[in-house]
Motif scaffolding. Structure first.
Motif, PDB file in Angstrom:
ATOM      1  N   GLU A  55       0.829  -1.157  -0.013  1.00  0.00           N
ATOM      2  CA  GLU A  55       0.170  -0.418   0.217  1.00  0.00           C
ATOM      3  C   GLU A  55       0.825   1.202   0.376  1.00  0.00           C
ATOM      4  O   GLU A  55       1.887   0.721   0.336  1.00  0.00           O
ATOM      5  N   VAL A  56       0.556   2.273  -0.607  1.00  0.00           N
ATOM      6  CA  VAL A  56       0.851   3.221  -1.004  1.00  0.00           C
ATOM      7  C   VAL A  56      -0.315   4.375  -0.211  1.00  0.00           C
ATOM      8  O   VAL A  56      -1.045   5.052  -0.903  1.00  0.00           O
ATOM      9  N   ASP A  57       1.082   5.826   0.807  1.00  0.00           N
ATOM     10  CA  ASP A  57      -0.022   6.322   1.231  1.00  0.00           C
ATOM     11  C   ASP A  57       0.098   7.926   0.193  1.00  0.00           C
ATOM     12  O   ASP A  57       1.645   8.143   0.123  1.00  0.00           O
ATOM     13  N   ASN A  58      -0.042   8.651  -0.323  1.00  0.00           N
ATOM     14  CA  ASN A  58      -0.116   9.439  -1.677  1.00  0.00           C
ATOM     15  C   ASN A  58       0.593  10.646  -1.121  1.00  0.00           C
ATOM     16  O   ASN A  58       1.489  11.498  -1.676  1.00  0.00           O
ATOM     17  N   GLU A  59       0.015  11.321   0.214  1.00  0.00           N
ATOM     18  CA  GLU A  59       0.445  12.373   0.414  1.00  0.00           C
ATOM     19  C   GLU A  59       1.766  11.840   1.170  1.00  0.00           C
ATOM     20  O   GLU A  59       2.833  12.752   1.124  1.00  0.00           O
TER      21      GLU A  59
END
Length: 79
Positions: free
Chosen positions: A67-71
């Motif tokens: 998973e990647v957190d855009n912020e």
């Protein structure tokens, strides 16, 4: 300084395609370069990452897995 973002993927990985679509605008907005690396085509990468994809690597350092957190990604690319 411009960053290089590598996305480690596999041919049959649905979430890899989703993460690529998700992070592409973030990477472009930061002015970074995005490289998609298929671990199925590179024995060394396959040994390192195997089924543990998608993996985002920034300038050679692993940033996130699955998973990647855009912020967080945007923040890392601004440094």
């Amino acid at each position: 300084m411009s960053h290089v973002v590598e996305l480690m993927v596999r041919t049959t990985c649905g979430s890899c395609a989703r993460v690529l679509e998700q992070i592409t605008p973030v990477v472009q907005q930061a002015g970074a370069e995005l490289k998609v690396r298929n671990v199925d085509e590179d024995a060394e990468l396959a040994m390192e990452y195997g089924d543990r994809v998608p993996v985002v690597v920034i300038d050679g350092e692993e940033f996130s897995c699955w998973e990647v957190d855009n912020e967080e990604l945007a923040q890392a690319l601004m440094e």
